[in-house]
Design a protein around this motif. Structure first.
Motif, PDB file in Angstrom:
ATOM      1  N   ALA A  86       0.838  -1.203   0.000  1.00  0.00           N
ATOM      2  CA  ALA A  86       0.000   0.000   0.000  1.00  0.00           C
ATOM      3  C   ALA A  86       0.871   1.251   0.000  1.00  0.00           C
ATOM      4  O   ALA A  86       0.593   2.231  -0.701  1.00  0.00           O
ATOM      5  N   ASP A  87       1.952   1.224   0.789  1.00  0.00           N
ATOM      6  CA  ASP A  87       2.892   2.347   0.794  1.00  0.00           C
ATOM      7  C   ASP A  87       3.506   2.546  -0.589  1.00  0.00           C
ATOM      8  O   ASP A  87       3.660   3.679  -1.065  1.00  0.00           O
ATOM      9  N   ARG A  88       3.856   1.455  -1.241  1.00  0.00           N
ATOM     10  CA  ARG A  88       4.458   1.543  -2.578  1.00  0.00           C
ATOM     11  C   ARG A  88       3.478   2.133  -3.593  1.00  0.00           C
ATOM     12  O   ARG A  88       3.858   2.963  -4.433  1.00  0.00           O
ATOM     13  N   LEU A  89       2.212   1.702  -3.514  1.00  0.00           N
ATOM     14  CA  LEU A  89       1.205   2.217  -4.437  1.00  0.00           C
ATOM     15  C   LEU A  89       1.005   3.715  -4.228  1.00  0.00           C
ATOM     16  O   LEU A  89       0.937   4.487  -5.198  1.00  0.00           O
ATOM     17  N   GLU A  90       0.908   4.136  -2.983  1.00  0.00           N
ATOM     18  CA  GLU A  90       0.733   5.561  -2.692  1.00  0.00           C
ATOM     19  C   GLU A  90       1.914   6.375  -3.196  1.00  0.00           C
ATOM     20  O   GLU A  90       1.744   7.458  -3.776  1.00  0.00           O
ATOM     21  N   ALA A  91       3.130   5.867  -2.992  1.00  0.00           N
ATOM     22  CA  ALA A  91       4.316   6.579  -3.461  1.00  0.00           C
ATOM     23  C   ALA A  91       4.334   6.676  -4.990  1.00  0.00           C
ATOM     24  O   ALA A  91       4.715   7.711  -5.556  1.00  0.00           O
ATOM     25  N   ALA A  92       3.900   5.598  -5.662  1.00  0.00           N
ATOM     26  CA  ALA A  92       3.868   5.610  -7.128  1.00  0.00           C
ATOM     27  C   ALA A  92       2.903   6.667  -7.643  1.00  0.00           C
ATOM     28  O   ALA A  92       3.198   7.383  -8.611  1.00  0.00           O
ATOM     29  N   TYR A  93       1.751   6.805  -6.990  1.00  0.00           N
ATOM     30  CA  TYR A  93       0.782   7.813  -7.437  1.00  0.00           C
ATOM     31  C   TYR A  93       1.205   9.224  -7.054  1.00  0.00           C
ATOM     32  O   TYR A  93       0.898  10.187  -7.769  1.00  0.00           O
ATOM     33  N   CYS A  94       1.917   9.386  -5.948  1.00  0.00           N
ATOM     34  CA  CYS A  94       2.484  10.704  -5.642  1.00  0.00           C
ATOM     35  C   CYS A  94       3.439  11.132  -6.748  1.00  0.00           C
ATOM     36  O   CYS A  94       3.409  12.290  -7.205  1.00  0.00           O
ATOM     37  N   ARG A  95       4.265  10.209  -7.221  1.00  0.00           N
ATOM     38  CA  ARG A  95       5.188  10.529  -8.320  1.00  0.00           C
ATOM     39  C   ARG A  95       4.419  10.787  -9.608  1.00  0.00           C
ATOM     40  O   ARG A  95       4.713  11.740 -10.354  1.00  0.00           O
ATOM     41  N   ARG A  96       3.443   9.965  -9.885  1.00  0.00           N
ATOM     42  CA  ARG A  96       2.685  10.066 -11.128  1.00  0.00           C
ATOM     43  C   ARG A  96       1.936  11.389 -11.210  1.00  0.00           C
ATOM     44  O   ARG A  96       1.862  12.021 -12.272  1.00  0.00           O
ATOM     45  N   LEU A  97       1.356  11.821 -10.090  1.00  0.00           N
ATOM     46  CA  LEU A  97       0.519  13.020 -10.078  1.00  0.00           C
ATOM     47  C   LEU A  97       1.259  14.278  -9.654  1.00  0.00           C
ATOM     48  O   LEU A  97       0.731  15.381  -9.800  1.00  0.00           O
ATOM     49  N   GLY A  98       2.464  14.128  -9.106  1.00  0.00           N
ATOM     50  CA  GLY A  98       3.157  15.280  -8.534  1.00  0.00           C
ATOM     51  C   GLY A  98       2.479  15.789  -7.282  1.00  0.00           C
ATOM     52  O   GLY A  98       2.519  16.982  -6.970  1.00  0.00           O
ATOM     53  N   ARG A  99       1.851  14.875  -6.522  1.00  0.00           N
ATOM     54  CA  ARG A  99       1.122  15.221  -5.309  1.00  0.00           C
ATOM     55  C   ARG A  99       1.962  14.933  -4.071  1.00  0.00           C
ATOM     56  O   ARG A  99       2.827  14.050  -4.072  1.00  0.00           O
ATOM     57  N   ARG A 100       1.660  15.676  -3.003  1.00  0.00           N
ATOM     58  CA  ARG A 100       2.373  15.448  -1.739  1.00  0.00           C
ATOM     59  C   ARG A 100       1.826  14.257  -0.975  1.00  0.00           C
ATOM     60  O   ARG A 100       2.540  13.638  -0.181  1.00  0.00           O
ATOM     61  N   SER A 101       0.548  13.951  -1.165  1.00  0.00           N
ATOM     62  CA  SER A 101      -0.071  12.892  -0.374  1.00  0.00           C
ATOM     63  C   SER A 101      -1.035  12.078  -1.220  1.00  0.00           C
ATOM     64  O   SER A 101      -1.868  12.635  -1.944  1.00  0.00           O
ATOM     65  N   CYS A 102      -0.931  10.759  -1.135  1.00  0.00           N
ATOM     66  CA  CYS A 102      -1.898   9.846  -1.730  1.00  0.00           C
ATOM     67  C   CYS A 102      -2.244   8.783  -0.700  1.00  0.00           C
ATOM     68  O   CYS A 102      -1.369   8.324   0.052  1.00  0.00           O
ATOM     69  N   LEU A 103      -3.502   8.401  -0.659  1.00  0.00           N
ATOM     70  CA  LEU A 103      -3.989   7.440   0.326  1.00  0.00           C
ATOM     71  C   LEU A 103      -4.766   6.344  -0.382  1.00  0.00           C
ATOM     72  O   LEU A 103      -5.762   6.618  -1.063  1.00  0.00           O
ATOM     73  N   ALA A 104      -4.333   5.101  -0.221  1.00  0.00           N
ATOM     74  CA  ALA A 104      -5.016   3.955  -0.812  1.00  0.00           C
ATOM     75  C   ALA A 104      -6.219   3.581   0.043  1.00  0.00           C
ATOM     76  O   ALA A 104      -6.111   3.471   1.272  1.00  0.00           O
ATOM     77  N   VAL A 105      -7.372   3.383  -0.619  1.00  0.00           N
ATOM     78  CA  VAL A 105      -8.602   3.029   0.082  1.00  0.00           C
ATOM     79  C   VAL A 105      -9.255   1.848  -0.635  1.00  0.00           C
ATOM     80  O   VAL A 105      -8.732   1.348  -1.627  1.00  0.00           O
ATOM     81  N   ASN A 106     -10.411   1.408  -0.108  1.00  0.00           N
ATOM     82  CA  ASN A 106     -10.965   0.149  -0.613  1.00  0.00           C
ATOM     83  C   ASN A 106     -11.863   0.291  -1.829  1.00  0.00           C
ATOM     84  O   ASN A 106     -12.253  -0.709  -2.426  1.00  0.00           O
ATOM     85  N   SER A 107     -12.240   1.522  -2.219  1.00  0.00           N
ATOM     86  CA  SER A 107     -13.069   1.697  -3.412  1.00  0.00           C
ATOM     87  C   SER A 107     -13.113   3.167  -3.802  1.00  0.00           C
ATOM     88  O   SER A 107     -12.840   4.057  -2.981  1.00  0.00           O
ATOM     89  N   GLY A 108     -13.506   3.418  -5.039  1.00  0.00           N
ATOM     90  CA  GLY A 108     -13.714   4.791  -5.469  1.00  0.00           C
ATOM     91  C   GLY A 108     -14.901   5.426  -4.767  1.00  0.00           C
ATOM     92  O   GLY A 108     -14.906   6.635  -4.510  1.00  0.00           O
ATOM     93  N   THR A 109     -15.916   4.633  -4.450  1.00  0.00           N
ATOM     94  CA  THR A 109     -17.071   5.143  -3.718  1.00  0.00           C
ATOM     95  C   THR A 109     -16.648   5.645  -2.344  1.00  0.00           C
ATOM     96  O   THR A 109     -17.051   6.734  -1.910  1.00  0.00           O
TER      97      THR A 109
END
Length: 426
Positions: A51-74
């Protein structure tokens, strides 16, 4: 195979992009989590930190400071409402082309959805948006439907000028961009979905992105059990600034393992869908009676859909029926080459609980809340958004599976051209 068999054989593969490229990478990642006996992200025998790896990958992808993995888009949408403190007395602007989860998140926050018309980008019409934004507007939810965006620059500008929160719903546009910047990098908050129909998938899953550390703390508390966690993964009630009522929407390490492998494949999937989409769009755009969805940034979409508007409702239905008979359809489980009338809860007036103003309980909350009396006259039935109604009646939609071959894409174009000509549309 006879000629009749060739005509009736479905031309289109199932339109589930991410699962089409499942391979050894996903299997190895899941096996690693199971071997470590640590499927919970915050503690276990031997955490693999997917989960940490996924969040870090999306921070890099989006140029965001924070990303949080959750259980659904809803869940991500509900968390976004909590992050921006949306509640009774507030309204949230929504486009008429959306998904039911967008509406649900507003209702369950105790706020009121305010519908705004769409234009021929099939996203928020900035003219109607400016007309409807008011003193009760707490947030604008811009939904990047069907893989692309509309006039995002104008929406962002209006939100900033009025001091209104902006939420990006990137569920259907993962990997897309707008004028060189990734979608998900524009709003105060952005959400993603990894449900089965999305560009990459673990069956379920979502993600929340932002830059503001205070918003990130609210997101974490809301997605968990209302509190932050310490270095050992235990709930920490000491930081009152981050406390919220949580909803237990954590992503498991098993889900994150699949998605970490999938994220590495996203760019290749998007390149493939874009190539196919442009090939199909160029062919369909040459049909005299067909008008393609307008794209303010033609290079920015993720290539997952082609939307065509026809001269009238009758011709739209006739073209879709004729091309389906000629083979432009998918197998028994898939849904492709459809009129918008068949597109279910993506259309505002098909959400019958919204049309009837049904609340979250028998007392009709949030409609019955005195703080929401300002919205008594809001209507949600068909006819509320005339531009959307017209576009929905005359438009058809094709999903673009990355597994579609170039030959099949060309055959699809030929079938549409032939059938449109037979109907006097080419």
């Amino acid at each position: 195979m006879t000629d009749d068999d060739a005509i009736t054989t479905p031309l289109l593969p199932y339109e589930w992009p991410g699962s089409d490229v499942y391979g050894e990478e996903e299997l190895a990642a899941v096996a690693e989590v199971l071997r470590s006996r640590s499927p919970f992200r915050f503690y276990g025998h031997d955490l693999q930190h997917y989960a940490d790896r996924l969040e870090a990958a999306y921070c890099r992808r989006l140029g965001r400071r924070s990303c949080l993995a959750v259980n659904s888009g809803t869940s991500a949408l509900s968390i976004a409402m909590a992050m921006l403190d949306v509640g009774p007395g507030d309204e949230v602007i929504l486009p008429g082309y959306l998904w039911v989860s967008c509406i649900s998140a507003v209702i369950r926050a105790g706020a009121i959805p305010r519908l705004v018309d769409i234009d021929d980008t099939f996203t928020l019409d900035p003219v109607d948006l400016e007309r409807k934004v008011g003193e009760r507007t707490k947030a604008i939810l811009v939904v990047h439907m069907s893989g692309a965006t509309g006039h995002l620059d104008r929406v962002v500008s209006l939100a900033r000028e009025r001091g209104i929160g902006l939420i990006e719903d990137v569920a259907q546009a993962n990997g897309a961009g707008f004028r060189g910047a990734p979608l998900g990098s524009f709003g105060d908050v952005a959400i993603f979905s990894f449900q089965y129909n999305k560009a990459i998938t673990a069956g379920e899953g979502g993600l929340v992105a932002c830059d503001d550390p205070a918003l990130a703390r609210r997101a974490f508390a809301a997605h968990d059990l209302g509190y932050p966690r310490d270095a050992d993964g235990r709930l920490d009630a000491g930081d009152s600034s981050a406390q919220r009522w949580g909803q237990g929407s954590r992503m498991s390490e098993l889900t994150a393992a699949v998605l970490s492998a999938q994220e590495a494949k996203l760019d290749a999937l998007v390149r493939r869908m874009r190539t196919l989409q442009r090939r199909i769009a160029a062919g369909l755009g040459a049909i005299a009676g067909a008008r393609l969805r307008r794209a303010p940034d033609p290079e920015g979409g993720n290539g997952s859909f082609v939307i065509v508007t026809w001269p009238d409702e009758a011709s739209c239905h006739a073209v879709v029926e004729a091309t389906r008979r000629a083979g432009v359809r998918t197998g028994p489980q898939g849904l492709n080459n459809v009129t918008f009338a068949e597109w279910g809860l993506h259309l505002y007036y098909h959400n019958l609980s919204l049309v009837a103003k049904r609340g979250t309980n028998a007392r009709g909350y949030p409609w019955a809340d005195p703080a929401n009396a300002f919205a008594q006259d809001y209507e949600y039935g068909k006819g509320s958004l005339p531009q959307a109604d017209d576009l929905f009646a005359r438009s058809s939609l094709l999903a673009v599976p990355p597994s579609l071959s170039e030959d099949a894409a060309d055959r699809l174009v030929d079938i549409f051209t032939e059938q449109a000509r037979s109907l006097g549309l080419a």
